[in-house]
Design a protein around this motif. Structure first.
Motif, PDB file in Angstrom:
ATOM      1  N   LEU A 134       0.854  -1.205   0.000  1.00 46.08           N
ATOM      2  CA  LEU A 134       0.000   0.000   0.000  1.00 46.08           C
ATOM      3  C   LEU A 134       0.880   1.241   0.000  1.00 46.08           C
ATOM      4  CD1 LEU A 134      -2.723   1.494   0.260  1.00 46.08           C
ATOM      5  CD2 LEU A 134      -2.537   1.238   2.744  1.00 46.08           C
ATOM      6  N   LYS A 135       0.667   2.098  -1.011  1.00 47.62           N
ATOM      7  CA  LYS A 135       1.405   3.360  -1.081  1.00 47.62           C
ATOM      8  C   LYS A 135       0.381   4.488  -1.042  1.00 47.62           C
ATOM      9  CE  LYS A 135       3.541   1.719  -4.883  1.00 47.62           C
ATOM     10  NZ  LYS A 135       4.412   1.727  -6.060  1.00 47.62           N
ATOM     11  N   VAL A 136       0.645   5.474  -0.186  1.00 50.32           N
ATOM     12  CA  VAL A 136      -0.309   6.572  -0.029  1.00 50.32           C
ATOM     13  C   VAL A 136       0.433   7.892  -0.156  1.00 50.32           C
ATOM     14  CG1 VAL A 136      -1.987   7.667   1.518  1.00 50.32           C
ATOM     15  CG2 VAL A 136      -1.711   5.168   1.548  1.00 50.32           C
ATOM     16  N   PHE A 137      -0.154   8.833  -0.884  1.00 49.61           N
ATOM     17  CA  PHE A 137       0.366  10.200  -0.915  1.00 49.61           C
ATOM     18  C   PHE A 137      -0.637  11.046  -0.149  1.00 49.61           C
ATOM     19  CE2 PHE A 137       1.509  14.323  -2.760  1.00 49.61           C
ATOM     20  CZ  PHE A 137       2.903  14.252  -2.667  1.00 49.61           C
ATOM     21  N   LEU A 138      -0.186  11.478   1.036  1.00 50.75           N
ATOM     22  CA  LEU A 138      -1.076  12.188   1.952  1.00 50.75           C
ATOM     23  C   LEU A 138      -0.829  13.685   1.806  1.00 50.75           C
ATOM     24  CD1 LEU A 138      -2.948  11.182   4.379  1.00 50.75           C
ATOM     25  CD2 LEU A 138      -1.099  11.972   5.845  1.00 50.75           C
ATOM     26  N   THR A 139      -1.868  14.413   1.486  1.00 50.47           N
ATOM     27  CA  THR A 139      -1.656  15.846   1.302  1.00 50.47           C
ATOM     28  C   THR A 139      -2.851  16.647   1.822  1.00 50.47           C
ATOM     29  OG1 THR A 139      -0.901  17.510  -0.269  1.00 50.47           O
ATOM     30  CG2 THR A 139      -2.526  15.947  -1.078  1.00 50.47           C
TER      31      THR A 139
END
Ligand code: DC
Length: 229
Positions: A134-139
């Motif tokens: 799981l890869k997440v880009f949190l912004t």
């Protein structure tokens, strides 16, 4: 299983990643703290921050570990010292040095080997663990991130304005997205999570559901295998 959380400063990555790891009972890797640790040791040794080979020598020889939310370098606790303003500024050229990034990448992979990990930084999904389950880009929007940071700073009794925070945040974002190696970007296959208007519980609920949906299936037992003909 590996979960990567990348994104800009002030998006709430650290507190989110730490709490996610706690709830899952997994290891938490704060890779920003690792770059900060290299900068601290380099400064103490009087190494010029543009001397890439000496910085890389520090990065390949120090031992960094995390324990109960604290950061240790060569067994000395440095949790608070790595977060001073002076060390935050010193960390920037250190994190821009390609040889240091190479050494950190190796150390991060070694630390995660064979473990369930939530790792947080700028390049974890794009460069260090592109194969993470799981890869997440949190912004969040720049205004929202700056408002959150302002509340934190005021709570610590520091006198800063929203404009000052917005301006330094813009500089950091620019530095993080434009460095030669390991530039911050949404990794291929990463989920984008924009946390504007979401509280911490709502963010964690989304992440926990994603983790559940990506967990590798347990190996089939004899009883669950279809009969062979
Ligand atoms: O997340 P943080 O503010 O603690 O990060 C400290 C510095 O390290 C910041 O300049 C961004 C940089 N960094 C990086 O280049 N790559 C990472 N994986 C994590 C942090």
């Amino acid at each position: 299983m590996i979960v990567t959380l990348d994104g800009p400063a002030g998006a709430g990555k650290s507190s989110t990643a730490r709490e996610l790891a706690r709830r899952l009972g997994w290891c938490y890797m704060d890779t920003g703290a690792m770059y900060r640790a290299v900068a601290l040791v380099a400064t103490r040794r009087g190494i010029p921050l543009d001397d890439e080979s000496q910085l890389a020598a520090v990065a390949t020889t120090i031992e960094i570990h995390f324990e109960h939310g604290k950061v240790f370098v060569d067994r000395e606790e440095v949790t608070a010292e790595i977060r001073t303003e002076a060390n935050t500024a010193a960390t920037r050229p250190v994190a821009n040095a390609p040889l240091v990034r190479g050494a950190m990448k190796q150390m991060q992979r070694q630390m995660a080997a064979g473990r369930d990990v939530v790792t947080e930084g700028r390049d974890q999904g794009s460069e260090v663990f592109p194969q993470a389950e799981l890869k997440v880009f949190l912004t969040a929007s720049p205004e929202e991130r700056a408002r959150r940071r302002l509340a934190e700073e005021l709570a610590k009794g520091r006198q800063v304005t929203l404009e000052e925070i917005l301006s330094s945040q813009q500089d950091r974002d620019h530095g993080d997205t434009h460095r030669e190696v390991g530039a911050m970007r949404q990794a291929d296959g990463a989920e984008l999570l924009d946390t504007d208007g979401m509280d911490r519980e709502a963010v964690l609920a989304v992440l926990l559901a994603w983790v559940d949906s990506r967990r590798p299936a347990p190996p089939a037992t004899a009883a669950s295998r279809p009969p062979q003909s």
